[in-house]
Scaffold this active site. Structure first.
Site, PDB file in Angstrom:
ATOM      1  N   CYS A 153      11.029   3.096  -1.293  1.00 51.70           N
ATOM      2  CA  CYS A 153       9.760   3.797  -1.027  1.00 51.70           C
ATOM      3  C   CYS A 153       8.669   2.835  -0.572  1.00 51.70           C
ATOM      4  O   CYS A 153       7.931   3.098   0.357  1.00 51.70           O
ATOM      5  CB  CYS A 153       9.209   4.421  -2.296  1.00 51.70           C
ATOM      6  SG  CYS A 153      10.269   5.517  -3.123  1.00 51.70           S
ATOM      7  N   VAL A 157       6.366   3.269   2.613  1.00 47.93           N
ATOM      8  CA  VAL A 157       4.972   3.717   2.502  1.00 47.93           C
ATOM      9  C   VAL A 157       4.066   2.828   3.366  1.00 47.93           C
ATOM     10  O   VAL A 157       3.149   3.311   4.035  1.00 47.93           O
ATOM     11  CB  VAL A 157       4.516   3.716   1.026  1.00 47.93           C
ATOM     12  CG1 VAL A 157       3.009   3.841   0.927  1.00 47.93           C
ATOM     13  CG2 VAL A 157       5.175   4.852   0.273  1.00 47.93           C
TER      14      VAL A 157
END
Ligand code: SF4
Length: 512
Positions: A153, A157
């Site tokens: 992630c 991001v």
């Protein structure tokens, strides 16, 4: 203290000793400051009501105990099935510790992968320096033939660009200019581990195939998909393909790396699809995916290269294995040998032998989309009713497919499919509309205890039982294994419910 160096107690008996019981009691009274036991019991009971079920099923912005993992778990699993390949995850260390421990706890084997160890500074300034250093360290320390990069992630991001970072790594000398580093972006906030598997498989094929021209041949590629039983299932699949005389390549074969022998030698890499096999796979006549929902993008890519592609839904049981063998026969022109036909007959015979115990049993099934489809079909074959079929990473189109399987059998009447729901939803469903058994992973042991519904462990992850994955569930032989696993639980449960002397033991029978 009850613990002594002369007689070390395991934590199971140790924590039942009075000293520890006193300690727990004090902790609860002084520090936990919770509600009374009565209030907790009252609310726990309410959460089993229809009223709570409706609130729970209306829940939108929160997942509780989802039956899925994030994308990089699947991408690293796919990478592990290639020869001397090191899975490299660009992101934080803790994520990779989770993937490694998940795979190791299930397979009871070491699981090799590395991370670029991004921390706060990388989150602010980007993770390029981590990638450049990480590639250099991974290449020189672990000596892989290929490094397969995916992301967590954190890297997604902030928008890190894997292609650009890997090229930087080449330019800065971390890895040789012509070194193979396939990659896949695997943002964990969309999809699940099966999406990550698909992305990495496509990334590896693209890496090799974009540099080549295809010369159409006659061989068959087989993609197993994310499968906790892959160690034995891949071997069983190969045995069936060998019996048919098919020329094939398994794309991502983890059957060796997650099942290395104890003979004094540590194997960081073991077996798997070689680079030459992966390159040659472009020339195959066709590619068959054993799990449709693990490979949509990969099959689309392969089809764009001119191959015939087909997919199955995890070939368990009679119809599942029939579909596998008939599809292989169709794609390769090879006949199904008598030996496999005989195995089919043996499975049918075993199912018929046990029919009176299987008929009418009800089940709640959860897991990945293809597993759920396979188990639904198999339960119906046994005369059972898959009352709830739940899949956190299942889509609406998947749900329609499950419904079609329900509709194909009289035992499917009244069965319900639940796409996108989690194990806390399943608790509500089972509390209000119970089933005789749950079929799923180790995570349902809490539901088993809470709702008194016995659990049959048949899908990944199985942490609290050992070695199940060493026996196949694929094929007619695997169907026998699945059948026996279900039957054992049925008989164990029956024995447990009929063992009070003079009260219920009129049915504690020697012969079932
Ligand atoms: S969801 Fe994100 S933070 Fe959590 S383990 Fe997966 S990649 Fe790491």
């Amino acid at each position: 203290m009850p613990q002594s160096a002369d007689k070390i107690l395991d934590h199971l008996p140790l924590f039942r000793e009075p000293e520890y019981q006193e300690l727990f009691k004090n902790k609860k009274e002084k520090y936990e400051c919770g509600h009374s036991d009565e209030k907790v019991a009252e609310v726990a009971e309410w959460t089993k009501s229809w009223e709570y079920r409706e609130k729970n099923l209306a829940r939108e912005a929160l997942s509780v105990n989802p039956a899925k993992a994030c994308q990089p778990l699947g991408s690293t699993f796919a990478a592990a099935g290639f020869d001397r390949t090191l899975a490299f995850v660009h992101g934080s260390q803790g994520c990779v510790a989770y993937f490694r421990s998940h795979l190791s706890r299930h397979f009871k084997e070491p699981s090799t992968m590395v991370s670029s160890s991004m921390t706060e500074d990388a989150a602010v300034f980007g993770g390029m320096a981590n990638m450049v250093d990480g590639l250099a360290n991974a290449y020189s320390l672990y000596k892989p033939e290929m490094i397969a990069v995916s992301t967590t992630c954190m890297a997604e991001v902030i928008g890190d660009d894997l292609h650009a970072f890997i090229e930087q790594g080449r330019q800065k000398g971390s890895i040789p200019e012509d070194y193979d580093v396939p990659f896949a972006h695997t943002p964990s906030f969309v999809g699940s581990h099966i999406t990550g598997y698909d992305n990495m498989m496509k990334g590896i094929l693209e890496h090799f195939w974009e540099k080549q021209e295809r010369t159409a041949g006659t061989a068959l590629n087989v993609i197993p998909g994310f499968d906790g039983f892959a160690v034995a299932n891949n071997r069983e699949m190969k045995r069936m393909l060998d019996l048919m005389g098919v020329e094939y390549t398994i794309l991502s074969d983890v059957s060796e790396v997650y099942d290395t022998p104890s003979d004094g030698e540590f194997r960081m890499y073991a077996g798997g699809t070689t680079k030459d096999q992966t390159k040659a796979a472009l020339n195959a006549a066709a590619t068959l995916s054993m799990q449709e929902y693990c490979t949509p993008k990969t099959l689309e890519y392969i089809a764009s290269k001119g191959q015939t592609v087909a997919s199955l839904n995890y070939p368990i049981g009679v119809a599942g294995t029939d579909a596998f063998l008939m599809k292989v026969a169709e794609l390769t022109g090879k006949a199904i040998p008598a030996e496999l036909t005989k195995e089919r007959g043996r499975l049918v015979d075993a199912m018929a032998d046990s029919m009176s115990w299987l008929h009418g049993k009800t089940y709640a099934v959860y897991g990945d989309p293809d597993f759920c489809l396979a188990m639904t079909r198999f339960i119906l074959e046994t005369g059972g009713e898959p009352k709830h079929v739940l899949c956190t990473n299942g889509s609406k189109s998947w749900a329609k497919k499950v419904q079609a399987v329900f509709d194909s059998s009289p035992y499917g009447k009244g069965c319900q499919v639940w796409a996108g729901k989690d194990l806390w939803h399943l608790r509500s469903l089972l509390a209000t509309e119970p089933a005789d058994f749950i079929i799923g992973s180790s995570y349902a042991k809490y539901l088993e205890r809470d709702l008194q519904i016995p659990l049959i462990r048949l899908t990944f992850p199985i942490f609290d039982r050992h070695h199940h994955h060493r026996f196949p569930t694929f094929g007619y032989q695997g169907g026998l294994r699945v059948l026996v696993t279900i039957l054992d639980k049925i008989f164990d449960t029956m024995d447990l419910n009929t063992n009070v002397a003079g009260e219920t033991d009129y049915s504690f029978d020697l012969t079932r």
